[in-house]
Design an enzyme around this catalytic site. Structure first.
Site, PDB file in Angstrom:
ATOM      1  N   LYS A  22       0.835  -1.207   0.000  1.00  0.00           N
ATOM      2  CA  LYS A  22       0.000   0.000   0.000  1.00  0.00           C
ATOM      3  C   LYS A  22       0.868   1.255   0.000  1.00  0.00           C
ATOM      4  CE  LYS A  22      -1.863   1.691   4.006  1.00  0.00           C
ATOM      5  NZ  LYS A  22      -1.555   3.144   4.144  1.00  0.00           N
ATOM      6  N   ASN A  23       1.839   1.280   0.892  1.00  0.00           N
ATOM      7  CA  ASN A  23       2.612   2.517   1.059  1.00  0.00           C
ATOM      8  C   ASN A  23       3.623   2.751  -0.055  1.00  0.00           C
ATOM      9  OD1 ASN A  23       1.153   3.048   3.302  1.00  0.00           O
ATOM     10  ND2 ASN A  23       2.786   2.603   4.775  1.00  0.00           N
ATOM     11  N   ARG A  93      -4.797  10.736   4.177  1.00  0.00           N
ATOM     12  CA  ARG A  93      -3.719  11.711   4.313  1.00  0.00           C
ATOM     13  C   ARG A  93      -2.709  11.631   3.182  1.00  0.00           C
ATOM     14  NH1 ARG A  93      -2.491  14.351   8.384  1.00  0.00           N
ATOM     15  NH2 ARG A  93      -0.381  14.091   7.613  1.00  0.00           N
ATOM     16  N   CYS A 117      -5.094  12.751  12.849  1.00  0.00           N
ATOM     17  CA  CYS A 117      -5.783  11.482  12.688  1.00  0.00           C
ATOM     18  C   CYS A 117      -5.628  10.697  13.973  1.00  0.00           C
ATOM     19  CB  CYS A 117      -5.286  10.720  11.474  1.00  0.00           C
ATOM     20  SG  CYS A 117      -3.718   9.932  11.697  1.00  0.00           S
ATOM     21  N   ARG A 122      -0.297  14.865  12.547  1.00  0.00           N
ATOM     22  CA  ARG A 122       0.497  14.542  11.359  1.00  0.00           C
ATOM     23  C   ARG A 122       0.651  15.773  10.483  1.00  0.00           C
ATOM     24  NH1 ARG A 122      -1.353   8.609   9.378  1.00  0.00           N
ATOM     25  NH2 ARG A 122       0.585   8.703   8.198  1.00  0.00           N
ATOM     26  N   PRO A 123       1.513  16.694  10.894  1.00  0.00           N
ATOM     27  CA  PRO A 123       1.702  17.916  10.113  1.00  0.00           C
ATOM     28  C   PRO A 123       2.423  17.617   8.794  1.00  0.00           C
ATOM     29  CG  PRO A 123       3.299  17.807  11.893  1.00  0.00           C
ATOM     30  CD  PRO A 123       2.408  16.613  12.053  1.00  0.00           C
ATOM     31  N   ILE A 124       2.397  18.594   7.860  1.00  0.00           N
ATOM     32  CA  ILE A 124       3.188  18.428   6.626  1.00  0.00           C
ATOM     33  C   ILE A 124       4.191  19.567   6.494  1.00  0.00           C
ATOM     34  CG2 ILE A 124       1.540  17.000   5.320  1.00  0.00           C
ATOM     35  CD1 ILE A 124       0.750  19.588   3.784  1.00  0.00           C
ATOM     36  N   ASP A 125       4.621  20.094   7.663  1.00  0.00           N
ATOM     37  CA  ASP A 125       5.540  21.243   7.636  1.00  0.00           C
ATOM     38  C   ASP A 125       6.854  20.924   6.916  1.00  0.00           C
ATOM     39  OD1 ASP A 125       5.717  19.531   9.973  1.00  0.00           O
ATOM     40  OD2 ASP A 125       7.361  20.806  10.639  1.00  0.00           O
ATOM     41  N   LEU A 126       7.342  19.694   7.035  1.00  0.00           N
ATOM     42  CA  LEU A 126       8.619  19.361   6.386  1.00  0.00           C
ATOM     43  C   LEU A 126       8.468  19.332   4.864  1.00  0.00           C
ATOM     44  CD1 LEU A 126       9.806  16.524   8.794  1.00  0.00           C
ATOM     45  CD2 LEU A 126      10.572  18.905   8.738  1.00  0.00           C
ATOM     46  N   ASP A 305       4.197   0.838  11.958  1.00  0.00           N
ATOM     47  CA  ASP A 305       3.005   0.200  11.393  1.00  0.00           C
ATOM     48  C   ASP A 305       2.855  -1.265  11.811  1.00  0.00           C
ATOM     49  OD1 ASP A 305       2.266   2.518  10.189  1.00  0.00           O
ATOM     50  OD2 ASP A 305       2.764   1.915   8.143  1.00  0.00           O
ATOM     51  N   VAL A 327       7.455   7.204  16.867  1.00  0.00           N
ATOM     52  CA  VAL A 327       7.139   7.880  15.597  1.00  0.00           C
ATOM     53  C   VAL A 327       5.822   8.664  15.683  1.00  0.00           C
ATOM     54  CG1 VAL A 327       6.810   7.575  13.103  1.00  0.00           C
ATOM     55  CG2 VAL A 327       8.447   6.129  14.323  1.00  0.00           C
ATOM     56  N   ARG A 397      -8.597  -0.435   4.370  1.00  0.00           N
ATOM     57  CA  ARG A 397      -7.672   0.541   3.777  1.00  0.00           C
ATOM     58  C   ARG A 397      -6.338  -0.114   3.426  1.00  0.00           C
ATOM     59  NH1 ARG A 397      -6.189   4.576   7.640  1.00  0.00           N
ATOM     60  NH2 ARG A 397      -4.752   4.908   5.930  1.00  0.00           N
TER      61      ARG A 397
HETATM   62  C1  UD1 Z   1       4.110   6.932   6.178  1.00  0.00           C
HETATM   63  C2  UD1 Z   1       3.205   5.734   6.002  1.00  0.00           C
HETATM   64  C3  UD1 Z   1       2.606   5.330   7.330  1.00  0.00           C
HETATM   65  C4  UD1 Z   1       3.707   5.096   8.356  1.00  0.00           C
HETATM   66  C5  UD1 Z   1       4.656   6.279   8.423  1.00  0.00           C
HETATM   67  C6  UD1 Z   1       5.859   6.037   9.323  1.00  0.00           C
HETATM   68  C7  UD1 Z   1       2.400   6.041   3.741  1.00  0.00           C
HETATM   69  C8  UD1 Z   1       1.267   6.342   2.844  1.00  0.00           C
HETATM   70  N1  UD1 Z   1       2.150   6.084   5.052  1.00  0.00           N
HETATM   71  O1  UD1 Z   1       3.295   7.997   6.662  1.00  0.00           O
HETATM   72  O2  UD1 Z   1       1.842   4.140   7.137  1.00  0.00           O
HETATM   73  O3  UD1 Z   1       3.135   4.891   9.622  1.00  0.00           O
HETATM   74  O4  UD1 Z   1       5.148   6.592   7.109  1.00  0.00           O
HETATM   75  O5  UD1 Z   1       6.542   4.891   8.907  1.00  0.00           O
HETATM   76  O6  UD1 Z   1       3.487   5.741   3.291  1.00  0.00           O
HETATM   77  N2  UD1 Z   1       6.181  14.672  10.550  1.00  0.00           N
HETATM   78  C9  UD1 Z   1       6.298  16.015  10.830  1.00  0.00           C
HETATM   79  N3  UD1 Z   1       6.243  16.896   9.790  1.00  0.00           N
HETATM   80  C10 UD1 Z   1       6.087  16.508   8.506  1.00  0.00           C
HETATM   81  C11 UD1 Z   1       5.971  15.133   8.216  1.00  0.00           C
HETATM   82  C12 UD1 Z   1       6.018  14.241   9.269  1.00  0.00           C
HETATM   83  O7  UD1 Z   1       6.425  16.402  11.982  1.00  0.00           O
HETATM   84  O8  UD1 Z   1       6.064  17.368   7.597  1.00  0.00           O
HETATM   85  C13 UD1 Z   1       6.194  13.692  11.658  1.00  0.00           C
HETATM   86  C14 UD1 Z   1       4.830  12.998  11.821  1.00  0.00           C
HETATM   87  O9  UD1 Z   1       3.980  13.764  12.629  1.00  0.00           O
HETATM   88  C15 UD1 Z   1       5.222  11.702  12.463  1.00  0.00           C
HETATM   89  C16 UD1 Z   1       6.584  11.391  11.866  1.00  0.00           C
HETATM   90  O10 UD1 Z   1       7.063  12.632  11.337  1.00  0.00           O
HETATM   91  O11 UD1 Z   1       5.340  11.848  13.865  1.00  0.00           O
HETATM   92  C17 UD1 Z   1       6.565  10.337  10.779  1.00  0.00           C
HETATM   93  O12 UD1 Z   1       5.769  10.753   9.714  1.00  0.00           O
HETATM   94  P1  UD1 Z   1       6.075  10.368   8.202  1.00  0.00           P
HETATM   95  O13 UD1 Z   1       7.330   9.562   8.121  1.00  0.00           O
HETATM   96  O14 UD1 Z   1       5.977  11.599   7.385  1.00  0.00           O
HETATM   97  O15 UD1 Z   1       4.862   9.424   7.886  1.00  0.00           O
HETATM   98  P2  UD1 Z   1       3.854   9.501   6.655  1.00  0.00           P
HETATM   99  O16 UD1 Z   1       4.600   9.738   5.397  1.00  0.00           O
HETATM  100  O17 UD1 Z   1       2.701  10.392   6.992  1.00  0.00           O
END
Ligand code: UD1
Length: 421
Positions: A22-23, A93, A117, A122-126, A305, A327, A397
């Site tokens: 899936k991922n 997301r 969620c 789960r921010p997208i600031d990065l 996961d 995480v 999902r």
């Molecule tokens: C992906 C996976 C998800 C898995 C996760 C961690 C997909 C579709 N989903 O989610 O199943 O649980 O990796 O292995 O591939 N963070 C920030 N800012 C950001 C982005 C992330 O602070 O801009 C933090 C998140 O809040 C979280 C951590 O980084 O605490 C990990 O997130 P991330 O690795 O980005 O996971 P996803 O890509 O959302």
């Protein structure tokens, strides 16, 4: 099909094949948006709700999407829309993966902020910070990210955390940027390698240095391409744990053993018996696992996961196990549900303290998220009596035909309708 009933206590036997990941499927599907005319063909795409949502999103943007068995064809016209519909972003997301490629191809993109969620914030600031470094102008108005750039510029970007989604979004953005982008401290998950393979078939030169550094040479135009989605390591591990927890003997095939080392190492430490061959893992029965402790981490660490499923296994192990979640912040909601089945799990901050019990009993429980649902299914398979799991909508999902696959291994599993929450 929102409720699963399991008559537990049957040792599983037989062979089960792993689905495509899936991922990996979600980001590589989003990569088609880099095309301005042409088709991206993807094989081994799992049939999952999240994949359907990504198809819907791509369709809403103007991509012609078709599926024939496990092959998905994404035919992208020269002009497509640039605004991601809010209801799809809210539903999944990973829709935020459209941001990088949309901006790179058309110079603008609008994406509603995905919001929190049930497993934590789960921010997208990065993602946004990296795009700004590449020259994008980003504004957030009324909860919608508006991004614009004439043409993104290749840059050296250091990620503050090896975020999977940020690495993927920035790799896709960099594919059409002017010049070379070097992303450091990237995620190293196998799904990142799969995305790199797709970008390479689309004519984008990418080097991965294996230590969290990706170099991408931007191209003027992406080419049509074809690639295969890698096997789903989380699904494979879930079935391995189903074999272990029921004292069964099962073979999980179509796995990349190197991708699941973190689980295999912990299982070995806990006293499980298994053999690994090329593309296959077979588990053999043991009396009882022994407690182990672990901490979730970005790959190659123990995957978050798989944390709920492993906790379910440790609920039955001899001794006290500690599972630390590093995480996501709120990934223990399912522990109360396991305790309803007789588990003895206490949560202290980001750690679960698991006092292993000798048996679990069937109960009526609720899946709070995708992997929580998988953990409850594992618990139900090993419990005595009937377990009824509500809110299976989360499980669909990420697990293709899990009821059919478990029945194929001899489990007594059935589905019924139930209200969707
Ligand atoms: C992906 C996976 C998800 C898995 C996760 C961690 C997909 C579709 N989903 O989610 O199943 O649980 O990796 O292995 O591939 N963070 C920030 N800012 C950001 C982005 C992330 O602070 O801009 C933090 C998140 O809040 C979280 C951590 O980084 O605490 C990990 O997130 P991330 O690795 O980005 O996971 P996803 O890509 O959302």
């Amino acid at each position: 099909m929102n409720v699963m009933r399991i008559q537990g206590g049957i040792p599983l036997r037989g062979t089960v094949r792993t689905q495509g990941a899936k991922n990996a499927a979600l980001p590589v599907m989003a990569a088609c948006l880099l095309l301005k005319g042409g088709t991206l063909a993807l094989d081994n795409v799992p049939d999952l709700c999240d994949v359907s949502t990504m198809m819907e999103l791509l369709g809403a943007l103007g991509v012609e999407v078709s599926r024939e068995e496990d092959r998905v064809l994404l035919n992208v016209p020269e002009d497509i829309a640039w605004e991601a519909p809010e209801h799809l972003v809210r539903k999944m997301r990973a829709s935020s993966l459209a941001l990088g490629p949309l901006l790179a191809r058309g110079g603008r993109a609008a994406l509603p902020l995905p919001g929190g969620c049930s497993i934590g914030s789960r921010p997208i600031d990065l993602h946004l910070k990296g795009l700004v470094q590449m020259g994008a102008k980003i504004e957030i108005r009324n909860g919608v990210v508006h991004a614009a750039a004439d043409r993104l510029r290749g840059r050296r970007i250091y990620l503050d955390f090896p975020s999977v989604g940020a690495t993927e979004n920035l790799m896709m953005a960099a594919a059409l940027a002017r010049g070379e982008t070097i992303i450091e401290n990237t995620a190293r998950e196998p799904e990142i390698e799969n995305l790199a393979a797709v970008l390479r078939t689309m004519g984008v030169p990418i080097e991965m240095e294996g230590t969290g550094c990706v170099r991408i040479k931007g191209v003027d135009e992406a080419q049509p391409g074809r690639e295969r989605v890698i096997p789903d390591r989380i699904e494979a591990c879930t079935y391995i744990l189903a074999g272990v927890m029921t004292g069964g003997e099962i073979t999980v095939c179509d796995v990349v053993p190197a991708h699941i080392d973190a689980l295999l190492a912990k299982l070995e430490e806990a006293g499980a018996r298994f053999s690994v061959r090329k593309g296959e893992v077979t588990v053999f029965p043991v009396e009882r696992l022994q407690s182990v402790s672990l901490k979730t981490m970005p790959y190659p660490g123990f995957p978050t996961d798989l944390q709920p499923q492993m906790t379910a296994a440790l609920a039955l192990a001899g001794g006290v196990s500690m599972v630390e979640e590093s995480v996501f912040q709120a990934r223990f909601l399912y522990a109360e549900e396991l305790n309803r089945m007789g588990a003895d799990i206490r949560i202290k901050g980001d750690t679960a303290i698991i006092n292993g019990v000798r048996r679990l009993d069937g109960a009526s429980v609720r899946a709070t998220d995708l992997r929580a649902g998988a953990a409850l299914i594992l618990a139900g398979l090993s419990a005595s009596g009937e377990t009824r799991i509500e809110d299976m909508v989360h499980v669909w999902r990420g697990y293709e035909a899990i009821d059919r696959k478990l029945r194929g291994l001899g489990a007594s599993v059935s589905l019924e309708e139930g209200a969707e929450r």
